[in-house]
Write an enzyme that holds these catalytic residues in place. Structure first.
Site, PDB file in Angstrom:
ATOM      1  N   ILE A  61     -34.860  54.734 -53.798  1.00  0.00           N
ATOM      2  CA  ILE A  61     -34.822  53.527 -53.142  1.00  0.00           C
ATOM      3  C   ILE A  61     -34.094  53.832 -51.707  1.00  0.00           C
ATOM      4  O   ILE A  61     -32.997  54.644 -51.935  1.00  0.00           O
ATOM      5  CB  ILE A  61     -34.025  52.506 -53.760  1.00  0.00           C
ATOM      6  CG1 ILE A  61     -33.454  51.222 -52.907  1.00  0.00           C
ATOM      7  CG2 ILE A  61     -32.599  53.165 -54.453  1.00  0.00           C
ATOM      8  CD1 ILE A  61     -32.922  50.112 -53.700  1.00  0.00           C
ATOM      9  N   SER A  62     -34.604  53.716 -50.704  1.00  0.00           N
ATOM     10  CA  SER A  62     -33.934  54.117 -49.238  1.00  0.00           C
ATOM     11  C   SER A  62     -32.509  53.448 -48.939  1.00  0.00           C
ATOM     12  O   SER A  62     -32.165  52.581 -49.806  1.00  0.00           O
ATOM     13  CB  SER A  62     -34.903  53.519 -48.165  1.00  0.00           C
ATOM     14  OG  SER A  62     -36.108  54.343 -48.213  1.00  0.00           O
ATOM     15  N   LYS A  63     -31.886  54.278 -48.210  1.00  0.00           N
ATOM     16  CA  LYS A  63     -30.323  53.801 -48.056  1.00  0.00           C
ATOM     17  C   LYS A  63     -30.470  52.650 -47.292  1.00  0.00           C
ATOM     18  O   LYS A  63     -31.416  52.152 -46.580  1.00  0.00           O
ATOM     19  CB  LYS A  63     -29.665  54.871 -46.987  1.00  0.00           C
ATOM     20  CG  LYS A  63     -29.605  56.361 -47.572  1.00  0.00           C
ATOM     21  CD  LYS A  63     -28.829  57.034 -46.699  1.00  0.00           C
ATOM     22  CE  LYS A  63     -29.385  57.388 -45.315  1.00  0.00           C
ATOM     23  NZ  LYS A  63     -28.534  58.429 -44.599  1.00  0.00           N
TER      24      LYS A  63
END
Length: 271
Positions: A112-114
């Protein structure tokens, strides 16, 4: 031999018992499962704790405050990030890290992206011609559903979303997460995101959570005039990835390369 009458032996007849003796003690119905039933009733009356101190809006507001300090100024994006509980989309063992500015594993080699990367991409998407004029992202194509977090954020800023995930297990996980959060207006597909989904296009906004060598031609063709695409792609010098913004004009496309990023690789096919 004595003439003294003998006392009756067991089994005694009910008629030999005095009424007062029979009713001297209240009759009690034995219920061996009573304690289990009472425990279950107590459990139902209790309010189940949720999250691990992460359900309050305050923790998300602190995340939003950090995003502001990093230069994210788009109010619809900040509002959306403040509304969606990111910890609900990651493994419970990682929930305590959900509001840190870090990417987290979601299984099958994916992440999951920052929050800062999600916010930056959505801000650039929202600044497209059609989105800026309409005040929302319109009809959105998302490549790479992942765990469904970015999809949920997009749902607060869009009219409808088509989101494609090539990994079936993640597709199913995202569906479960979005159902639990009662997210509506999202059409999830298990398929090859490299091909987009022309059947439900064109799209006002296209966003990808995976990066390839370049932007697939299918995505460009499915972008509506006035629409905007934001996706990572290989940097022109071949070193790492950069975010790429593409606007669809009446007579072609306008492309801008932005800041360096690191995304999972864009792959074709399904698993």
């Amino acid at each position: 031999m004595s003439d003294t009458p003998r006392k009756p032996r067991f089994p005694a007849s009910l008629s030999t018992l005095s009424p007062s003796a029979a009713s001297s003690k209240p009759q009690v119905t034995l219920r061996p499962q009573r304690h289990l039933a009472e425990a279950a009733a107590d459990a139902r009356r209790q309010v189940q704790p949720s999250g691990i101190g992460l359900d309050g809006a305050g923790v998300r507001q602190r995340m939003v405050a950090r995003l502001r300090l990093e230069g994210i100024n788009c109010e619809p994006v900040l509002k959306a990030m403040a509304e969606v509980p990111r910890h609900r989309f990651v493994d419970s063992a990682l929930a305590i890290q959900a509001y840190e500015d870090t990417s987290l594993p979601i299984g099958l080699g994916q992440t999951i992206s920052k929050p800062s990367v999600v916010a930056r991409m959505l801000e650039w998407l929202f600044l497209g011609e059609r989105a800026k004029a309409a005040g929302h992202l319109g009809h959105v194509l998302e490549i790479g559903t992942g765990c469904g977090y970015q999809t949920a954020v997009l749902a607060t800023m869009s009219r409808k979303i088509v989101s494609i995930e090539r990994l079936q297990a993640l597709h199913q996980q995202a569906q479960q997460h979005l159902d639990q959060q009662q997210i509506r207006g999202v059409h999830l597909l298990w398929g090859d995101g490299m091909q987009g989904h022309a059947a439900l296009g064109p799209y006002d906004s296209i966003i990808s959570a995976a990066g390839g060598e370049d932007i697939p031609q299918a995505w460009l063709q499915q972008l509506a005039v006035g629409g905007r695409l934001v996706a990572p792609a290989r940097a022109s010098d071949g070193r790492g990835q950069v975010l790429v913004v593409v606007d669809r004009l009446a007579d072609g496309w306008r492309r801008i390369s932005g800041e360096a990023v690191q995304f999972v690789p864009l792959k074709s096919g399904t698993d």
